[in-house]
Design a protein around this motif. Structure first.
Motif, PDB file in Angstrom:
ATOM      1  N   MET A  52       0.727  -1.309   0.129  1.00 41.11           N
ATOM      2  CA  MET A  52      -0.066   0.051   0.023  1.00 41.11           C
ATOM      3  C   MET A  52       0.679   1.439  -0.143  1.00 41.11           C
ATOM      4  SD  MET A  52      -3.232   0.873   2.355  1.00 41.11           S
ATOM      5  CE  MET A  52      -3.414   2.291   2.986  1.00 41.11           C
ATOM      6  N   ARG A  53       0.479   2.176  -1.006  1.00 43.89           N
ATOM      7  CA  ARG A  53       1.338   3.215  -0.764  1.00 43.89           C
ATOM      8  C   ARG A  53       1.020   4.390   0.087  1.00 43.89           C
ATOM      9  NH1 ARG A  53       1.700   6.080  -6.606  1.00 43.89           N
ATOM     10  NH2 ARG A  53       3.630   7.214  -6.385  1.00 43.89           N
ATOM     11  N   LYS A  54       2.060   4.915   0.847  1.00 38.96           N
ATOM     12  CA  LYS A  54       2.025   5.769   2.025  1.00 38.96           C
ATOM     13  C   LYS A  54       1.742   7.275   1.655  1.00 38.96           C
ATOM     14  CE  LYS A  54       4.655   3.134   5.101  1.00 38.96           C
ATOM     15  NZ  LYS A  54       5.828   3.032   6.139  1.00 38.96           N
ATOM     16  N   ARG A  55       2.310   7.620   0.541  1.00 43.87           N
ATOM     17  CA  ARG A  55       2.227   8.973   0.283  1.00 43.87           C
ATOM     18  C   ARG A  55       0.821   9.224  -0.825  1.00 43.87           C
ATOM     19  NH1 ARG A  55       7.334   7.008  -0.881  1.00 43.87           N
ATOM     20  NH2 ARG A  55       8.787   7.962   0.603  1.00 43.87           N
ATOM     21  N   SER A  56       0.379  10.252  -0.300  1.00 39.75           N
ATOM     22  CA  SER A  56      -1.050  10.667  -1.005  1.00 39.75           C
ATOM     23  C   SER A  56      -1.248  12.154  -1.371  1.00 39.75           C
ATOM     24  CB  SER A  56      -2.103  10.077   0.012  1.00 39.75           C
ATOM     25  OG  SER A  56      -2.016  10.950   1.018  1.00 39.75           O
ATOM     26  N   VAL A  57      -0.102  12.799  -1.030  1.00 33.75           N
ATOM     27  CA  VAL A  57      -0.151  14.328  -1.189  1.00 33.75           C
ATOM     28  C   VAL A  57       0.860  14.449  -2.113  1.00 33.75           C
ATOM     29  CG1 VAL A  57       0.004  16.630  -0.059  1.00 33.75           C
ATOM     30  CG2 VAL A  57      -1.063  14.747   1.091  1.00 33.75           C
ATOM     31  N   GLY A  58       0.333  15.471  -3.143  1.00 32.65           N
ATOM     32  CA  GLY A  58       1.229  16.045  -4.352  1.00 32.65           C
ATOM     33  C   GLY A  58       1.643  17.488  -4.214  1.00 32.65           C
ATOM     34  N   ILE A  59       3.035  17.742  -4.598  1.00 33.43           N
ATOM     35  CA  ILE A  59       3.552  19.182  -4.516  1.00 33.43           C
ATOM     36  C   ILE A  59       3.720  19.524  -6.186  1.00 33.43           C
ATOM     37  CG2 ILE A  59       5.333  20.651  -3.958  1.00 33.43           C
ATOM     38  CD1 ILE A  59       5.550  18.920  -1.291  1.00 33.43           C
ATOM     39  N   ASN A  60       3.237  20.528  -6.672  1.00 36.75           N
ATOM     40  CA  ASN A  60       3.503  20.847  -8.004  1.00 36.75           C
ATOM     41  C   ASN A  60       4.522  22.094  -7.918  1.00 36.75           C
ATOM     42  OD1 ASN A  60       1.519  19.093  -9.356  1.00 36.75           O
ATOM     43  ND2 ASN A  60       0.094  20.670  -8.384  1.00 36.75           N
ATOM     44  N   VAL A  61       5.403  21.793  -8.804  1.00 37.70           N
ATOM     45  CA  VAL A  61       6.432  22.822  -8.953  1.00 37.70           C
ATOM     46  C   VAL A  61       6.918  22.907 -10.503  1.00 37.70           C
ATOM     47  CG1 VAL A  61       8.945  23.183  -8.493  1.00 37.70           C
ATOM     48  CG2 VAL A  61       7.581  22.059  -6.991  1.00 37.70           C
ATOM     49  N   ARG A  62       7.000  24.381 -10.873  1.00 36.59           N
ATOM     50  CA  ARG A  62       7.135  24.727 -12.303  1.00 36.59           C
ATOM     51  C   ARG A  62       8.545  24.944 -12.365  1.00 36.59           C
ATOM     52  NH1 ARG A  62       2.791  24.497 -15.521  1.00 36.59           N
ATOM     53  NH2 ARG A  62       1.044  25.083 -14.477  1.00 36.59           N
ATOM     54  N   VAL A  63       9.452  24.458 -13.378  1.00 40.59           N
ATOM     55  CA  VAL A  63      10.854  24.653 -13.750  1.00 40.59           C
ATOM     56  C   VAL A  63      10.774  24.724 -15.400  1.00 40.59           C
ATOM     57  CG1 VAL A  63      11.368  23.164 -11.824  1.00 40.59           C
ATOM     58  CG2 VAL A  63      10.949  22.162 -13.844  1.00 40.59           C
ATOM     59  N   SER A  64      12.024  24.999 -15.559  1.00 41.76           N
ATOM     60  CA  SER A  64      12.147  25.196 -16.968  1.00 41.76           C
ATOM     61  C   SER A  64      12.473  23.957 -17.587  1.00 41.76           C
ATOM     62  CB  SER A  64      13.354  26.390 -17.281  1.00 41.76           C
ATOM     63  OG  SER A  64      14.559  25.737 -16.820  1.00 41.76           O
ATOM     64  N   VAL A  65      12.512  23.875 -19.155  1.00 46.98           N
ATOM     65  CA  VAL A  65      12.813  22.623 -19.660  1.00 46.98           C
ATOM     66  C   VAL A  65      14.378  22.207 -19.451  1.00 46.98           C
ATOM     67  CG1 VAL A  65      13.223  21.531 -21.874  1.00 46.98           C
ATOM     68  CG2 VAL A  65      11.317  22.996 -21.607  1.00 46.98           C
ATOM     69  N   THR A  66      15.331  23.154 -19.281  1.00 44.34           N
ATOM     70  CA  THR A  66      16.499  22.669 -18.908  1.00 44.34           C
ATOM     71  C   THR A  66      16.786  22.355 -17.452  1.00 44.34           C
ATOM     72  OG1 THR A  66      17.131  24.637 -20.382  1.00 44.34           O
ATOM     73  CG2 THR A  66      18.598  24.032 -18.820  1.00 44.34           C
ATOM     74  N   GLU A  67      15.829  23.006 -16.497  1.00 41.09           N
ATOM     75  CA  GLU A  67      16.085  22.628 -15.175  1.00 41.09           C
ATOM     76  C   GLU A  67      15.551  21.151 -14.905  1.00 41.09           C
ATOM     77  OE1 GLU A  67      15.428  26.632 -12.814  1.00 41.09           O
ATOM     78  OE2 GLU A  67      13.699  25.714 -13.705  1.00 41.09           O
ATOM     79  N   LYS A  68      14.443  20.723 -15.867  1.00 41.48           N
ATOM     80  CA  LYS A  68      13.804  19.327 -15.382  1.00 41.48           C
ATOM     81  C   LYS A  68      14.865  18.619 -16.131  1.00 41.48           C
ATOM     82  CE  LYS A  68      10.109  16.349 -16.429  1.00 41.48           C
ATOM     83  NZ  LYS A  68       8.895  15.953 -17.049  1.00 41.48           N
ATOM     84  N   ARG A  69      15.313  18.825 -17.345  1.00 43.66           N
ATOM     85  CA  ARG A  69      16.437  17.770 -17.890  1.00 43.66           C
ATOM     86  C   ARG A  69      17.483  17.519 -17.013  1.00 43.66           C
ATOM     87  NH1 ARG A  69      17.422  20.811 -22.847  1.00 43.66           N
ATOM     88  NH2 ARG A  69      15.208  20.039 -23.536  1.00 43.66           N
ATOM     89  N   LYS A  70      18.225  18.656 -16.549  1.00 48.48           N
ATOM     90  CA  LYS A  70      19.203  18.506 -15.471  1.00 48.48           C
ATOM     91  C   LYS A  70      18.792  17.506 -14.166  1.00 48.48           C
ATOM     92  CE  LYS A  70      22.785  20.838 -12.838  1.00 48.48           C
ATOM     93  NZ  LYS A  70      23.375  22.116 -12.738  1.00 48.48           N
ATOM     94  N   MET A  71      17.645  17.864 -13.693  1.00 46.41           N
ATOM     95  CA  MET A  71      16.978  17.170 -12.539  1.00 46.41           C
ATOM     96  C   MET A  71      16.852  15.653 -12.902  1.00 46.41           C
ATOM     97  SD  MET A  71      14.537  19.690 -10.490  1.00 46.41           S
ATOM     98  CE  MET A  71      13.950  20.669 -11.478  1.00 46.41           C
TER      99      MET A  71
END
Length: 51
Positions: free
Chosen positions: A1-20
């Motif tokens: 059973m999954r314990k995590r049920s709350v999400g967090i939304n974060v906006r990043v640039s395409v370059t930032e997402k690629r690096k992460m």
């Protein structure tokens, strides 16, 4: 059973997402797990790029 049920939304640039996404992959983690560990002050294992 999954314990995590709350999400967090974060906006990043395409370059930032690629690096992460790359950093998470190098650590052998999903992007979510990588960001979770970093936000909580952990340094995930893995190969880090030279600075």
């Amino acid at each position: 059973m999954r314990k995590r049920s709350v999400g967090i939304n974060v906006r990043v640039s395409v370059t930032e997402k690629r690096k992460m996404t790359l950093m998470a992959k190098r650590c052998g983690l999903s992007l979510s797990e990588y960001l979770r560990q970093r936000a909580l002050g952990y340094e995930p294992g893995g190969i880090y790029p030279r600075r």
